[in-house]
Design an enzyme around this catalytic site. Structure first.
Site, PDB file in Angstrom:
ATOM      1  N   TYR A  47      61.847  50.240 -47.233  1.00 29.18           N
ATOM      2  CA  TYR A  47      61.600  51.097 -48.567  1.00 29.18           C
ATOM      3  C   TYR A  47      63.031  50.668 -49.282  1.00 29.18           C
ATOM      4  CZ  TYR A  47      58.435  53.884 -45.937  1.00 29.18           C
ATOM      5  OH  TYR A  47      57.065  54.313 -45.305  1.00 29.18           O
ATOM      6  N   HIS A 105      56.735  48.451 -38.012  1.00 24.41           N
ATOM      7  CA  HIS A 105      55.916  49.095 -39.070  1.00 24.41           C
ATOM      8  C   HIS A 105      54.455  48.726 -39.466  1.00 24.41           C
ATOM      9  CE1 HIS A 105      57.260  50.507 -43.425  1.00 24.41           C
ATOM     10  NE2 HIS A 105      56.033  50.764 -43.273  1.00 24.41           N
TER      11      HIS A 105
HETATM   12  P1  NDP Z   1      51.576  61.357 -49.838  1.00 26.22           P
HETATM   13  O1  NDP Z   1      50.258  61.781 -49.200  1.00 26.22           O
HETATM   14  O2  NDP Z   1      52.696  61.977 -49.178  1.00 26.22           O
HETATM   15  O3  NDP Z   1      51.515  61.690 -51.528  1.00 26.22           O
HETATM   16  C1  NDP Z   1      52.783  61.555 -52.149  1.00 26.22           C
HETATM   17  C2  NDP Z   1      52.245  61.699 -53.636  1.00 26.22           C
HETATM   18  O4  NDP Z   1      51.589  62.797 -53.911  1.00 26.22           O
HETATM   19  C3  NDP Z   1      53.193  61.712 -54.767  1.00 26.22           C
HETATM   20  O5  NDP Z   1      52.597  61.115 -55.896  1.00 26.22           O
HETATM   21  C4  NDP Z   1      53.572  63.055 -55.035  1.00 26.22           C
HETATM   22  O6  NDP Z   1      53.935  63.014 -56.409  1.00 26.22           O
HETATM   23  C5  NDP Z   1      52.351  63.755 -54.666  1.00 26.22           C
HETATM   24  N1  NDP Z   1      52.581  65.094 -54.181  1.00 26.22           N
HETATM   25  C6  NDP Z   1      53.451  65.469 -53.352  1.00 26.22           C
HETATM   26  N2  NDP Z   1      53.216  66.701 -53.287  1.00 26.22           N
HETATM   27  C7  NDP Z   1      52.229  67.299 -54.061  1.00 26.22           C
HETATM   28  C8  NDP Z   1      51.711  68.717 -54.137  1.00 26.22           C
HETATM   29  N3  NDP Z   1      52.284  69.574 -53.302  1.00 26.22           N
HETATM   30  N4  NDP Z   1      50.582  68.526 -54.973  1.00 26.22           N
HETATM   31  C9  NDP Z   1      50.150  67.488 -55.511  1.00 26.22           C
HETATM   32  N5  NDP Z   1      50.632  66.393 -55.704  1.00 26.22           N
HETATM   33  C10 NDP Z   1      51.920  66.094 -54.591  1.00 26.22           C
HETATM   34  O7  NDP Z   1      51.891  59.713 -49.743  1.00 26.22           O
HETATM   35  P2  NDP Z   1      52.682  58.652 -49.281  1.00 26.22           P
HETATM   36  O8  NDP Z   1      51.872  57.578 -49.402  1.00 26.22           O
HETATM   37  O9  NDP Z   1      54.060  58.881 -49.881  1.00 26.22           O
HETATM   38  O10 NDP Z   1      53.179  59.224 -47.896  1.00 26.22           O
HETATM   39  C11 NDP Z   1      54.112  59.870 -47.382  1.00 26.22           C
HETATM   40  C12 NDP Z   1      55.009  59.368 -46.498  1.00 26.22           C
HETATM   41  O11 NDP Z   1      54.532  58.290 -45.445  1.00 26.22           O
HETATM   42  C13 NDP Z   1      55.753  58.080 -47.289  1.00 26.22           C
HETATM   43  O12 NDP Z   1      56.649  58.504 -48.365  1.00 26.22           O
HETATM   44  C14 NDP Z   1      56.316  57.286 -45.960  1.00 26.22           C
HETATM   45  O13 NDP Z   1      57.380  57.872 -45.579  1.00 26.22           O
HETATM   46  C15 NDP Z   1      54.935  57.232 -45.266  1.00 26.22           C
HETATM   47  N6  NDP Z   1      54.093  56.055 -45.128  1.00 26.22           N
HETATM   48  C16 NDP Z   1      54.187  55.278 -44.113  1.00 26.22           C
HETATM   49  C17 NDP Z   1      53.426  54.179 -44.220  1.00 26.22           C
HETATM   50  C18 NDP Z   1      53.349  53.340 -43.041  1.00 26.22           C
HETATM   51  O14 NDP Z   1      52.772  52.033 -43.425  1.00 26.22           O
HETATM   52  N7  NDP Z   1      53.891  53.586 -41.868  1.00 26.22           N
HETATM   53  C19 NDP Z   1      52.557  53.834 -45.347  1.00 26.22           C
HETATM   54  C20 NDP Z   1      52.645  54.896 -46.343  1.00 26.22           C
HETATM   55  C21 NDP Z   1      53.560  55.896 -46.262  1.00 26.22           C
HETATM   56  P3  NDP Z   1      55.372  63.620 -56.580  1.00 26.22           P
HETATM   57  O15 NDP Z   1      56.298  62.601 -55.834  1.00 26.22           O
HETATM   58  O16 NDP Z   1      55.573  63.659 -58.017  1.00 26.22           O
HETATM   59  O17 NDP Z   1      55.390  64.980 -56.194  1.00 26.22           O
END
Ligand code: NDP
Length: 274
Positions: A47, A105
């Site tokens: 990241y 990962h």
């Molecule tokens: P999420 O499902 O957490 O969604 C994040 C998105 O949703 C962002 O666009 C955010 O926008 C929006 N959001 C957040 N809160 C709300 C809400 N209450 N209502 C509406 N929209 C909302 O997706 P991620 O893919 O980021 O997954 C979370 C975490 O998981 C990652 O940050 C990472 O740490 C991990 N991850 C791990 C992976 C792996 O391969 N091990 C792969 C993918 C993720 P905004 O920021 O504008 O609020």
């Protein structure tokens, strides 16, 4: 805060994801998350934000041992020595002497899994890593790690949300006393537009995202790590401990379960049928 009790540890069930948060924004949002009350932070070497996360932890004033910190080793660094170098760099950037959980990962078939896990175990024995686990492992690879190699894994971090079923992986993890950490638990924001989640949330004065998180956290052995770059939404995602889903709510959300996988890069393994 609710905890997942797994292998004698208590892991805060709701964590804060940091993928896509860089530099000052990452530092600001991790500090904000800690102020709100999050005590579980998810980052990864890939990241590129470990230094910012480290600054946030240090400047937050929250004692390090109150925070459950996860990082991950990228799939190009899974040979024994490469794992050690990756973790040294992570610890340096995070400015800490240990992470609580270290994850593979993504699997990489070009590197023997036993060598990777051997390095992970050595780091755990040295105390640089509290526990070890994997991410993006389907059941066949979990079986290899746990039953053939004999690794003592805390969790598998996989994509999991109301639109993506993870029945085989969840079943395997439960049978082996391991945790499932749900990444992309909000389906990367898509839950916000789902009418069923909106209706369920509405019945409790809650948002669709809060309904989705409550549904995940109600499942034994499941943690979730939503990400947000906004203080308002990070707070909204944390306010999920003051209401209870009914059986009807749960059944309605269960019916959304399908093959809504969003994270599927070219190097992904063969997933279990969902
Ligand atoms: P999420 O499902 O957490 O969604 C994040 C998105 O949703 C962002 O666009 C955010 O926008 C929006 N959001 C957040 N809160 C709300 C809400 N209450 N209502 C509406 N929209 C909302 O997706 P991620 O893919 O980021 O997954 C979370 C975490 O998981 C990652 O940050 C990472 O740490 C991990 N991850 C791990 C992976 C792996 O391969 N091990 C792969 C993918 C993720 P905004 O920021 O504008 O609020």
């Amino acid at each position: 805060m609710q905890f997942v009790e797994v292998k004698g540890r208590k892991v805060p069930a709701l964590g804060f994801g940091t993928y896509g948060l860089d530099g000052d924004e990452a530092e600001r949002m991790v500090r904000t998350a800690l102020d709100i009350g999050y005590r579980h932070i998810d980052t990864a070497r890939s990241y590129g934000n470990e230094a910012a996360v480290g600054r946030a932890l240090r400047r937050s004033g929250v004692a390090r041992d109150e925070i459950f910190l996860t990082t991950k080793v990228w799939h190009d660094s899974l040979a024994y020595e490469a794992v050690l170098s990756s973790v040294e760099a992570s610890l340096r950037d995070l400015d800490t002497d240990r992470v609580d959980l270290l994850l593979v990962h993504w699997p990489n078939r070009a590197v023997p899994l036993a060598a990777t896990l051997h390095a992970f175990e050595d780091l755990r024995d040295e105390g640089k890593v509290g526990a070890i686990g994997v991410s993006n492992f389907p059941v066949a690879l979990l079986r290899e790690a746990v039953e053939e190699i004999g690794a003592d894994l805390l969790c598998d971090q996989v994509e999991y949300h109301p639109l993506l079923s993870q029945t085989p992986v969840l079943g395997y993890l439960r049978r082996h006393g391991m945790m499932l950490t749900a990444y992309s638990p909000l389906a990367q924001g898509r839950v916000a537009n789902n009418p069923v989640l909106a209706e369920v949330g509405h019945r409790h004065g809650k948002s669709p995202a809060q309904a989705a998180l409550r549904w995940l956290l109600d499942q034994p052995g499941v943690a979730a790590i939503p990400k947000s770059g906004s203080e308002r939404r990070a707070r909204e995602n944390f306010e999920v401990f003051d209401f209870t889903l009914t059986d009807r709510d749960r059944r309605e959300i269960d019916r959304l379960q399908g093959d809504g996988r969003l994270v599927n890069p070219g190097w992904a393994p063969d997933w279990d049928a969902s």
